[in-house]
Design a protein around this motif. Sequence first.
Motif, short mmCIF file in Angstrom:
data_model
loop_
_atom_site.label_atom_id
_atom_site.label_comp_id
_atom_site.label_asym_id
_atom_site.label_seq_id
_atom_site.Cartn_x
_atom_site.Cartn_y
_atom_site.Cartn_z
N ILE A 24 -5.69 6.25 -7.76
CA ILE A 24 -4.55 6.79 -8.48
C ILE A 24 -4.64 6.82 -9.98
O ILE A 24 -4.44 7.85 -10.64
N GLU A 25 -5.46 5.96 -10.52
CA GLU A 25 -5.81 5.63 -12.10
C GLU A 25 -6.61 6.76 -12.42
O GLU A 25 -6.69 7.22 -13.61
N SER A 26 -7.47 7.16 -11.40
CA SER A 26 -8.59 8.40 -11.94
C SER A 26 -7.81 9.54 -11.92
O SER A 26 -8.50 10.89 -12.15
N ASP A 27 -6.52 10.04 -11.38
CA ASP A 27 -5.89 11.05 -11.63
C ASP A 27 -6.59 12.13 -10.52
O ASP A 27 -6.26 13.44 -10.81
N ILE A 28 -7.29 11.76 -9.26
CA ILE A 28 -7.78 12.59 -8.57
C ILE A 28 -6.53 13.07 -7.61
O ILE A 28 -5.60 12.42 -7.11
N LYS A 29 -6.43 14.36 -7.32
CA LYS A 29 -5.13 14.90 -6.66
C LYS A 29 -5.57 14.60 -5.10
O LYS A 29 -6.40 15.05 -4.56
N ILE A 30 -4.60 13.90 -4.33
CA ILE A 30 -4.82 13.38 -3.08
C ILE A 30 -3.66 13.87 -2.24
O ILE A 30 -2.51 13.41 -2.81
N ASP A 31 -3.75 14.72 -1.02
CA ASP A 31 -2.78 15.07 -0.38
C ASP A 31 -2.30 14.19 0.94
O ASP A 31 -1.38 13.95 1.22
N ALA A 32 -3.39 13.44 1.23
CA ALA A 32 -3.58 12.62 2.66
C ALA A 32 -4.43 11.49 2.41
O ALA A 32 -5.66 11.77 1.98
N VAL A 33 -4.10 10.44 2.62
CA VAL A 33 -5.04 9.27 2.72
C VAL A 33 -5.01 8.91 4.27
O VAL A 33 -4.10 8.42 4.96
N VAL A 34 -6.20 8.92 4.68
CA VAL A 34 -6.49 8.68 6.06
C VAL A 34 -7.53 7.44 6.37
O VAL A 34 -8.55 7.55 5.89
N ALA A 35 -6.99 6.21 6.89
CA ALA A 35 -7.41 4.94 7.12
C ALA A 35 -7.81 4.88 8.32
O ALA A 35 -7.42 5.27 9.32
N ASN A 36 -9.17 4.11 8.33
CA ASN A 36 -9.57 3.79 9.63
C ASN A 36 -8.94 2.41 10.47
O ASN A 36 -9.03 2.55 11.69
N ASN A 37 -7.87 2.17 9.73
CA ASN A 37 -6.94 1.14 10.48
C ASN A 37 -5.67 1.31 9.95
O ASN A 37 -5.68 1.65 8.77
N ASP A 38 -4.47 0.64 10.44
CA ASP A 38 -3.08 0.56 9.99
C ASP A 38 -3.07 -0.33 8.81
O ASP A 38 -2.52 0.07 7.80
N GLU A 39 -3.86 -1.45 8.88
CA GLU A 39 -3.52 -2.49 7.62
C GLU A 39 -4.22 -1.72 6.36
O GLU A 39 -3.76 -1.99 5.47
N MET A 40 -5.27 -1.19 6.43
CA MET A 40 -5.69 -0.42 5.21
C MET A 40 -4.73 0.76 4.74
O MET A 40 -4.44 1.03 3.66
N ALA A 41 -4.34 1.57 5.76
CA ALA A 41 -3.32 2.67 5.62
C ALA A 41 -1.90 1.90 4.87
O ALA A 41 -1.50 2.27 3.79
N ILE A 42 -1.75 0.63 5.30
CA ILE A 42 -0.33 0.03 4.56
C ILE A 42 -0.60 -0.25 3.31
O ILE A 42 0.11 -0.41 2.25
N GLY A 43 -1.87 -0.65 3.01
CA GLY A 43 -2.38 -1.27 1.61
C GLY A 43 -2.14 -0.30 0.70
O GLY A 43 -1.81 -0.23 -0.50
N ALA A 44 -2.81 1.15 1.25
CA ALA A 44 -2.62 2.33 0.37
C ALA A 44 -1.23 2.77 -0.16
O ALA A 44 -0.81 3.08 -1.07
N ILE A 45 -0.27 2.53 0.91
CA ILE A 45 0.96 2.66 0.89
C ILE A 45 1.76 1.99 -0.03
O ILE A 45 2.23 2.55 -0.97
N GLU A 46 1.57 0.51 -0.22
CA GLU A 46 1.83 -0.11 -1.28
C GLU A 46 1.42 0.21 -2.44
O GLU A 46 2.38 -0.02 -3.65
N ALA A 47 0.50 0.87 -2.60
CA ALA A 47 -0.23 1.01 -3.96
C ALA A 47 0.69 2.18 -4.37
O ALA A 47 1.01 2.50 -5.85
N ALA A 48 0.59 3.27 -3.69
CA ALA A 48 1.38 4.45 -3.94
C ALA A 48 3.04 4.38 -4.41
O ALA A 48 3.40 4.97 -5.08
N GLU A 49 3.45 3.53 -3.42
CA GLU A 49 4.82 2.98 -3.80
C GLU A 49 5.24 2.31 -5.31
O GLU A 49 5.95 2.69 -5.93
N GLU A 50 4.08 1.30 -5.77
CA GLU A 50 4.29 0.76 -7.01
C GLU A 50 3.93 1.95 -8.11
O GLU A 50 4.89 1.71 -9.17
N ALA A 51 3.02 2.89 -7.56
CA ALA A 51 2.89 4.02 -8.60
C ALA A 51 3.93 5.20 -8.74
O ALA A 51 4.02 6.24 -9.44
#
Length: 318
Positions: free
Chosen positions: A216-243
């Motif tokens: 997020i800090e690198s300003d890369i345009k991301i349309d989808a985050v695809v994680a190898n498991n749910d735990e990592m997807a949830i971690g990414a969601i938390e970061a996106a929520e905070e941002a």
Amino acid sequence: MGWKKMSFSIIFLLTVLISGCSAAEDVSTEKEENQNDKIVIGVAHANYEDTFLNLLLDGVKEYVDEHSNEMKAEYIDAENDSNKQIEQAEKFIEQGVDAIMLIPVDVIAAELILEKAERADIPIVLMNRSSLETESVFIGSDDVSFGFMQMERVAQILKGKGNIAIINGPMGQESQVNRTKGNKQVIEKHKGMKVVSEGTANWNQDEAKSLMKTWIESDIKIDAVVANNDEMAIGAIEAAEEAGIRDEIIFAGIDGTPDGLQYIESKKLAVSVLQDAKEQGQTGMSTAFRMAKGETVAKEPIYIPAELIVKDNVAKYK
């Protein structure tokens, strides 16, 4: 009471007590013999802190409880340490367990333990993570198909166009390699989709959150985050929520964990793929039990089928 009558009473009471003790000892001995007659399966777990692998362990324990008259299990946790797991497995072998059910920390542990168990003529079942070289009985998932199914759904949502960020499990681990392989097979089919970021979070929610913050800090345009498991997807969601950008990104996971299902229900996670932990655990233990009894089991993968989970069908899996 006369002396003769008193003596007779004492002798009678002593006889009753002795015979009672003897009967109790017989019952106790019989129980011990019954316990000793049970088949013993050594369960070598990779990491008790892993959410999915503990759901798998629940399935194992349920099977053992249902067959407790014939078998028992002994459990050890390697705490994600390959060397520790090898030492623990060696103790199972020295102990002379009837079979081992192994969730390997990594392929190195898998290969060495398989080799040692084979020399000791102890059957072994690999769970969730297979070996690279040694032929073995394996119960788990066809991870390429899981990654393919996951990314296919993301491609549908994005209509074949978008920037994809992939969060990997531990690099080089079979599940990581094959799930990401399945992801990229789909991306190759869609000229409008490309991978713009890729990193590892080692199946860990906090690491995924930190990785997502970096993206997020690198300003890369991301349309989808695809994680190898749910735990990592949830971690990414938390970061996106905070941002404050969660609604701008599609998130996808794999496993169908209870937390993952909750996030799908709340529309934060768009998709997961069910890796049936309970079914894996029960199938693995039943296979180890059969092998311990001397039954022949083919040394080939036994795959538990994948199932796509989205908002429309999530209630079925809760």
